[in-house]
Scaffold this active site. Structure first.
Site, PDB file in Angstrom:
ATOM      1  CG  ASP A 350      -2.043   0.884   1.193  1.00 35.80           C
ATOM      2  OD1 ASP A 350      -2.352   1.349   0.096  1.00 35.80           O
ATOM      3  OD2 ASP A 350      -2.651   1.153   2.240  1.00 35.80           O
ATOM      4  CG  ASP A 542      -4.959  -0.479   6.554  1.00 35.98           C
ATOM      5  OD1 ASP A 542      -5.335  -1.597   6.141  1.00 35.98           O
ATOM      6  OD2 ASP A 542      -5.592   0.563   6.326  1.00 35.98           O
TER       7      ASP A 542
END
Length: 648
Positions: A350, A542
């Site tokens: 990410d 995350d």
């Protein structure tokens, strides 16, 4: 934390499903107490050998000689025979204790008393060393992680009072002196405080916290007296969850470890039946068959064949890898993930919070002149208060206090797009330009060339304008990509952020592939494309918003695990200090662990094969057999422990 992280860690020595827990004995006894049975046995054995070979006498024979060696055998042999008996009662007949038991009793039966005692003596010494090594590996992790003090000082009516940490309630105030460890998670009430977070993150550099920030159990206050308001119960603290994670790590076995366990389960009974064959089958083929000579060869074969070098050193190697990770602020949920990382071919990451700081700042507010900028900002701030996204924090920091008089209705978060709500009967949209497109609101702005994250705003079906938000690249992000390239790992960045921003970050860092403007399902499709090439994929994010991608990838790595309980639960590997440079470090730990495990497997099989051939030719005695078993086990253990001393 009653198992691997307790004061009584289980000994990983379970090749037939039977745990024999010596580790608590290791903790409860001094080194002298642990080795006392072996010392007594060794002294009696030496005296016996001296009387047999070096002092002329006519009295050390017959029953006296047998009794002497039996007394020498009992201190080391009785515990092993007891273990063998308990294994048989539980249905586990072919344990290593059984092998050692029949080998040594057989040696006594054919009059080889010194050798019978010696085999059991060295085996028992090896067992103690094994238990000590496992215990050390596990207590090292415990000492690294379980940093919670038993007692804390709380303020009751302004007066300090010492109480048990587990009895402190949420909302109570802890007073933390300089040098003291925090016992529970909480919110800092003092204006500023510096903490040593090494126990949680492996990072030695002090971490300065300001009023209102979260502080965690295990952190050490470095300067002035601070006050912390407890926000989490003792048993629910992040540190408790980390300890539980390490505890459960030993139950997730690597394929190599599982194979060795299964192999030993089949291998041991085969060895026993082969030993019976070595004893009796030569009767039909050898002219000068002597039962005693062939029984001795069979006993040597049994001792050589004992698989304990493999079944202790392999779990210990993996546990060492998990320990090395913990020491560097990387938590592996199981030894199987060490194996996957050792062979990983792609790291998909990410952008926000992984390779960039995730600390956004509003750079510019570009609203149309038809709208009152301050009024719209108040509405946007009120709506963004419903989100925990870093963008929401940036807007809040820019716009200031939230106006709680604003009535929000029908608040909805649209995944990958943004937020929608109704205020005073009018629709407010705050998100990316895909959200504006979704609701068919027209605008005349070219966004492609702006290398910032854009937050578009529409109110009452009209386009208001946009905010530009910037995020900075993490200081070790470049080092991370360089190290991954050195490990021949391909890198890909997937982000919901606009393509121009993603490409800019990827070009800065030298990431090979980068894709922006992605919805969660788009990320899943990109990972599927990589998996379709039969390549292993590690996804770094995350761990919460990207749950589908984490589930699809071979190993999910979560950044900033200390910030989110859900992250710890979702990911396979948790990096505790947000540093992307821990990604190549985790891969390297996996590679070194696998290397050590295979060194031990090759060592054990090679030495055993050589001594078995010598034994079959009548060239190996019980002494060589002892080396092939206990000697190899000790060498393998020392090799496995080595990973805990490595610097990554």
């Amino acid at each position: 934390m009653e198992e691997c992280c307790s004061t009584k860690p289980k000994k990983e020595h379970n090749h037939e499903g039977h745990d024999h827990d010596h580790s608590h004995e290791v903790q409860d006894k001094s080194t002298l107490q642990l080795f006392l049975p072996a010392i007594v046995s060794f002294a009696l054995l030496l005296i016996g050998i001296t009387l047999d070979n070096f002092i002329e006498n006519n009295w050390f024979n017959g029953w006296l000689r047998l009794v002497w060696y039996l007394v020498a055998y009992i201190p080391v042999g009785l515990p092993v025979l007891k273990e063998a008996y308990e294994s048989i009662i539980k249905g586990d007949v072919f344990s290593e204790f059984f092998l050692m038991g029949i080998a040594t009793i057989g040696a006594f039966a054919i009059g080889e008393y010194p050798e019978g005692v010696a085999v059991m003596l060295f085996y028992s010494v090896g067992e103690v060393f094994q238990a000590m090594a496992v215990n050390r590996a596990k207590t090292n992790i415990k000492s690294l992680l379980d940093q919670r003090p038993d007692e804390v000082t709380i303020l009751k009516d302004g007066q300090p009072q010492t109480v048990k940490a587990e009895k402190v309630n949420i909302g109570e105030i802890i007073q933390l002196k300089s040098g003291e460890k925090l016992g529970l998670d909480g919110e800092l009430l003092s204006e500023k405080a510096s903490f040593n977070t090494a126990a949680l993150t492996g990072e030695s550099k002090p971490d300065t916290k300001t009023k209102g920030e979260t502080v965690l159990a295990g952190m050490i206050n470095l300067n002035t007296v601070s006050q912390v308001k407890v926000t989490t119960a003792y048993k629910d603290s992040k540190l408790s969850k980390i300890l539980e994670l390490v505890q459960n790590a030993t139950s997730q076995k690597a394929p190599t470890e599982l194979f060795i366990r299964k192999f030993a389960k089949i291998y041991t009974p085969i060895v026993v039946f082969l030993a019976i064959g070595i004893t009796f089958l030569p009767y039909f083929f050898v002219d000068d068959y002597q039962f005693k000579a062939w029984l001795y060869k069979a006993l040597v074969f049994l001792v050589i064949s004992c698989p304990c070098a493999l079944v202790i050193s392999i779990p210990l190697g993996y546990f060492g890898g998990i320990g090395a990770g913990s020491r560097n602020g990387i938590l592996f949920k199981g030894s199987n993930f060490l194996d996957v990382l050792a062979n990983v071919q792609n790291v998909v990451m990410d952008k926000t919070g992984t390779m960039t700081e995730g600390v956004f700042k509003v750079q510019e507010v570009n609203f149309g002149s038809d709208f009152n900028k301050d009024e719209i900002l108040k509405l946007v701030n009120a709506l963004e208060s419903q989100s925990t996204h870093p963008v929401a924090t940036a807007i809040h920091n820019y716009a200031g206090e939230i106006d709680h008089s604003i009535q929000l209705e029908n608040v909805e978060e649209i995944a990958g797009h943004g937020l929608k709500a109704t205020i005073n009967g009018k629709e407010l949209l705050v998100g990316n330009f895909k959200l504006i497109d979704k609701f068919n609101i027209s605008y005349n702005i070219k966004t492609d060339n702006i290398v910032y994250t854009l937050i578009a705003v529409a109110y009452d079906k009209k386009f208001v304008g946009y905010l530009t938000i910037a995020d900075s690249i993490k200081e070790d992000a470049q080092l991370t990509i360089n190290k991954l390239k050195a490990l021949n790992v391909k890198t890909t960045m997937l982000s919901g952020d606009k393509t121009s921003v993603v490409q800019f970050v990827a070009n800065e860092l030298g990431i090979q592939n980068a894709f922006g403007d992605l919805l969660p399902e788009d990320k899943v499709n990109k990972v599927k494309e990589l998996k379709a090439k039969n390549e292993t994929v590690a996804f770094v994010g995350d761990g919460v918003n990207d749950a589908p991608v984490v589930a699809l990838s071979d190993v999910g790595i979560a950044m900033g695990g200390l910030g989110s309980d859900a992250t710890i639960e979702t990911a396979d590997v948790v990096i505790q200090d947000d540093k992307p440079s821990k990604i190549p470090m985790a891969i390297n730990i996996g590679k070194q662990t696998k290397k050590i495990v295979w060194q031990n497997i090759i060592l054990a099989f090679t030495v055993k094969a050589i001594v078995l051939v010598l034994g079959a030719g009548g060239l190996a005695t019980m002494w060589e057999a002892v080396f092939a078993d206990v000697g190899v086990a000790l060498i393998a253990i020392l090799n496995a422990v080595r990973i805990q001393r490595m610097k990554f």
